[in-house]
Design an enzyme around this catalytic site. Structure first.
Site, mmCIF file in Angstrom:
data_model
loop_
_atom_site.group_PDB
_atom_site.id
_atom_site.type_symbol
_atom_site.label_atom_id
_atom_site.label_comp_id
_atom_site.label_asym_id
_atom_site.label_seq_id
_atom_site.Cartn_x
_atom_site.Cartn_y
_atom_site.Cartn_z
ATOM 1 N N ARG A 50 -52.255 -18.170 -112.651
ATOM 2 C CA ARG A 50 -52.726 -19.289 -113.160
ATOM 3 C C ARG A 50 -52.521 -20.672 -112.579
ATOM 4 N NH1 ARG A 50 -52.177 -16.348 -118.015
ATOM 5 N NH2 ARG A 50 -54.233 -15.644 -118.642
ATOM 6 N N LYS A 109 -58.078 -30.873 -103.216
ATOM 7 C CA LYS A 109 -59.520 -29.754 -103.019
ATOM 8 C C LYS A 109 -59.188 -28.576 -102.332
ATOM 9 C CE LYS A 109 -63.220 -33.421 -103.223
ATOM 10 N NZ LYS A 109 -64.385 -33.881 -102.640
ATOM 11 N N GLU A 139 -63.076 -38.463 -88.381
ATOM 12 C CA GLU A 139 -62.588 -38.619 -89.680
ATOM 13 C C GLU A 139 -61.860 -39.868 -89.858
ATOM 14 O OE1 GLU A 139 -63.885 -37.070 -92.579
ATOM 15 O OE2 GLU A 139 -64.497 -35.346 -91.447
ATOM 16 N N ARG A 186 -64.407 -41.705 -105.030
ATOM 17 C CA ARG A 186 -64.160 -40.550 -103.980
ATOM 18 C C ARG A 186 -65.138 -40.282 -103.270
ATOM 19 N NH1 ARG A 186 -59.809 -35.575 -104.515
ATOM 20 N NH2 ARG A 186 -59.926 -34.788 -102.561
ATOM 21 N N HIS A 220 -71.276 -37.950 -94.032
ATOM 22 C CA HIS A 220 -71.328 -36.534 -94.344
ATOM 23 C C HIS A 220 -72.690 -35.917 -94.943
ATOM 24 C CE1 HIS A 220 -67.054 -36.801 -93.778
ATOM 25 N NE2 HIS A 220 -66.796 -35.607 -94.023
ATOM 26 N N HIS A 269 -73.833 -32.935 -92.691
ATOM 27 C CA HIS A 269 -74.005 -31.614 -93.241
ATOM 28 C C HIS A 269 -75.235 -31.025 -92.909
ATOM 29 C CE1 HIS A 269 -70.540 -31.761 -96.280
ATOM 30 N NE2 HIS A 269 -70.003 -31.604 -95.160
ATOM 31 N N HIS A 275 -68.033 -29.699 -87.317
ATOM 32 C CA HIS A 275 -67.792 -30.705 -88.476
ATOM 33 C C HIS A 275 -67.836 -32.104 -87.978
ATOM 34 C CE1 HIS A 275 -67.550 -31.963 -92.411
ATOM 35 N NE2 HIS A 275 -66.366 -32.493 -92.169
HETATM 36 P P1 NAD Z 1 -59.612 -24.972 -88.640
HETATM 37 O O1 NAD Z 1 -58.638 -24.929 -89.895
HETATM 38 O O2 NAD Z 1 -60.673 -23.800 -88.481
HETATM 39 O O3 NAD Z 1 -58.835 -24.896 -87.379
HETATM 40 C C1 NAD Z 1 -59.349 -25.229 -86.051
HETATM 41 C C2 NAD Z 1 -58.815 -24.302 -84.998
HETATM 42 O O4 NAD Z 1 -57.761 -24.944 -84.569
HETATM 43 C C3 NAD Z 1 -58.654 -23.141 -85.376
HETATM 44 O O5 NAD Z 1 -58.989 -22.108 -84.637
HETATM 45 C C4 NAD Z 1 -57.122 -22.962 -85.630
HETATM 46 O O6 NAD Z 1 -56.311 -21.869 -85.455
HETATM 47 C C5 NAD Z 1 -56.752 -23.988 -84.490
HETATM 48 N N1 NAD Z 1 -55.402 -24.563 -84.439
HETATM 49 C C6 NAD Z 1 -55.053 -25.217 -85.897
HETATM 50 N N2 NAD Z 1 -53.907 -25.946 -85.503
HETATM 51 C C7 NAD Z 1 -53.758 -25.908 -84.361
HETATM 52 C C8 NAD Z 1 -52.614 -26.519 -83.453
HETATM 53 N N3 NAD Z 1 -51.629 -27.334 -83.780
HETATM 54 N N4 NAD Z 1 -52.556 -25.746 -82.205
HETATM 55 C C9 NAD Z 1 -53.383 -25.084 -81.950
HETATM 56 N N5 NAD Z 1 -54.457 -24.518 -82.448
HETATM 57 C C10 NAD Z 1 -54.451 -24.931 -83.619
HETATM 58 O O7 NAD Z 1 -60.433 -26.614 -88.661
HETATM 59 P P2 NAD Z 1 -60.265 -27.874 -89.497
HETATM 60 O O8 NAD Z 1 -61.125 -28.925 -88.769
HETATM 61 O O9 NAD Z 1 -58.767 -28.113 -89.855
HETATM 62 O O10 NAD Z 1 -60.687 -27.507 -90.867
HETATM 63 C C11 NAD Z 1 -61.902 -27.347 -91.328
HETATM 64 C C12 NAD Z 1 -62.105 -26.890 -92.713
HETATM 65 O O11 NAD Z 1 -61.285 -27.880 -93.625
HETATM 66 C C13 NAD Z 1 -63.173 -26.339 -93.218
HETATM 67 O O12 NAD Z 1 -63.358 -25.394 -93.873
HETATM 68 C C14 NAD Z 1 -63.552 -27.594 -94.093
HETATM 69 O O13 NAD Z 1 -64.557 -27.459 -95.357
HETATM 70 C C15 NAD Z 1 -61.976 -27.910 -94.683
HETATM 71 N N6 NAD Z 1 -61.948 -29.259 -95.346
HETATM 72 C C16 NAD Z 1 -61.442 -29.550 -96.392
HETATM 73 C C17 NAD Z 1 -61.078 -30.568 -97.150
HETATM 74 C C18 NAD Z 1 -60.471 -31.014 -98.291
HETATM 75 O O14 NAD Z 1 -60.514 -32.009 -98.888
HETATM 76 N N7 NAD Z 1 -59.886 -29.828 -98.927
HETATM 77 C C19 NAD Z 1 -61.633 -31.848 -96.420
HETATM 78 C C20 NAD Z 1 -62.131 -31.678 -95.174
HETATM 79 C C21 NAD Z 1 -62.222 -30.638 -94.665
HETATM 80 N N1 GLY Z 2 -62.816 -34.687 -98.001
HETATM 81 C C1 GLY Z 2 -63.615 -35.179 -98.984
HETATM 82 C C2 GLY Z 2 -62.467 -35.367 -100.213
HETATM 83 O O1 GLY Z 2 -61.512 -34.862 -100.263
HETATM 84 O O2 GLY Z 2 -63.268 -35.701 -101.270
#
Ligand code: NAD
Ligand code: GLY
Length: 361
Positions: free
Chosen positions: A121, A143, A185, A243, A250, A254, A267
């Site tokens: 939990r 998130k 971003e 927020r 987006h 999207h 993205h």
């Molecule tokens: P990702 O996590 O898929 O990483 C991109 C690629 O880079 C992967 O292949 C990874 O292995 C590689 N990589 C990462 N760091 C590296 C490094 N330092 N050196 C070499 N390779 C490296 O992509 P991302 O763009 O970081 O994240 C996308 C995800 O984030 C999506 O699932 C999206 O929904 C999520 N997201 C979440 C939030 C949130 O608020 N929680 C906000 C924006 C995006």
């Molecule tokens: N990435 C959008 C949020 O964190 O609200």
């Protein structure tokens, strides 16, 4: 090291931005009164670069560390992967005071955060983002979640980390296209929140690769972007209102991403196209100046990101896709539109005809 404090009604945590900071992970965590057990979660690509260093830093600070590598890729951001983390937590007898550390991009961060939110939990969670996108966005704000076969991020929970540790040096190994995705971003923060960040980036000749940014500029970009995200999240943790401005670019972004099967544009590229579209919509509605729109497009191009829709995309399909977006409320599509650089407003007063017109433009 630059530290930003994210204050929330129930809790607060630091976002530490420190070149070479990975070596200080254990020391920084040792000040947080966490239990000794740590499960480090990564993928094999990232682990081969930074896993051993992270583990050494944690062990030097007295933590008992186990680690697990999930497969690399958005297609593995599933409940099945999270179940693997539960199994690993079980095998290692992870208790309530234990901490899961996410070493990776947004995919690893979102899944690890969700596993930490739900194991027993809710246990402690630390973010060590390794992509630019995760540093300025995904790792901050709590998130967490996974995808459902019918849609992205449909399953999740708000679960704030105890610490976000950003070491810009890890960006050296990040693929260039991923770096540019993160820059989308960063530009977003300039338009929605921080005109000074926008102006500083305009002074730079190239923003499309890590190696073109001076250490100072990169630090400034990280600090200002993280501050923007922290400001917004601290005012509206659960996205009751403000927020939503983080979704600038987006809405159409999207739709473009999903209609091209998440393969043609990534993205960040989709968000870049979405920002240009939102800006043009704002110009058409008389909300912001064409000159500001031109400045935004120039900056996006400087970051090596697209400003036009992919060839052959069906404009009607984009308009239709907007109706099924998570941002639709009471049947109306919500848009974040700029009014001046650094300021945006949220509106649902945009007709399908106006959206279609902007897509044609
Ligand atoms: P990702 O996590 O898929 O990483 C991109 C690629 O880079 C992967 O292949 C990874 O292995 C590689 N990589 C990462 N760091 C590296 C490094 N330092 N050196 C070499 N390779 C490296 O992509 P991302 O763009 O970081 O994240 C996308 C995800 O984030 C999506 O699932 C999206 O929904 C999520 N997201 C979440 C939030 C949130 O608020 N929680 C906000 C924006 C995006
Ligand atoms: N990435 C959008 C949020 O964190 O609200």
């Amino acid at each position: 090291m630059h530290t930003i404090r994210l204050n929330l009604p129930q809790e607060a945590y630091d976002i530490a931005i420190a070149p070479g900071g990975l070596a200080k992970l254990g020391e920084l965590m040792s000040h947080l009164h966490l239990g000794k057990q740590v499960l480090l979660v990564s993928n094999s690509v990232i682990f081969q670069y930074y896993g051993e260093q992270a583990i050494a830093s944690l062990e030097d600070a007295g933590f008992n560390v186990s680690s697990y590598n999930l497969p690399d890729g958005e297609q593995y951001k599933t409940l099945a992967s999270v179940e693997k983390l539960y199994n690993t937590a079980l095998e290692n007898h992870l208790e309530r005071a234990a901490t899961m550390v996410a070493l990776g991009g947004g995919v690893i961060g979102d899944m690890t955060g969700f596993a930490a939110a739900t194991w027993l939990r809710g246990i402690n969670f630390v973010q060590v983002p390794t992509t630019l996108l995760a540093m300025v966005d995904a790792a901050i704000g709590g998130k967490t979640g996974v995808n459902h076969p019918q849609g992205k991020n449909l399953i999740g929970a708000f679960h704030q980390p105890k610490l976000v540790l950003i070491d810009p040096q890890v960006l050296q190994t990040l693929p260039e296209r991923e770096f540019r995705a993160g820059m989308a971003e960063v530009i977003k923060y300039g338009v929605i929140w921080d005109a000074e960040l926008f102006a500083q980036m305009e002074k730079c000749d190239r923003l499309d690769q890590f190696r073109y940014l001076s250490e100072n500029l990169l630090q400034e970009i990280l600090v200002r972007s993280c501050q923007a995200k922290a400001d917004v999240v601290s005012k509206d943790e659960k996205e009751a209102g403000l927020r939503a401005i983080l979704n600038y670019g987006h809405t159409i972004g999207h739709a473009v991403e999903s209609l091209t099967g998440y393969r043609v544009v990534n993205h960040g590229e989709a968000v870049a196209i979405g920002m240009v579209a939102a800006g043009q919509l704002a110009v058409n509605l008389g909300l912001w100046e064409q000159e500001s729109q031109n400045r935004q497009s120039s900056l996006i191009q400087k970051a090596g990101l697209p400003t036009k829709l992919p060839d052959g995309i069906d404009l009607d399909a984009i308009v239709d896709a907007l109706q099924t977006d998570k941002k639709v409320k009471a049947g109306k599509v919500r848009f974040v539109l700029p009014t001046m650089i650094g300021v945006v407003k949220v509106t649902d007063q945009v007709s399908s005809a106006q959206i279609y017109q902007v897509l044609q433009q």
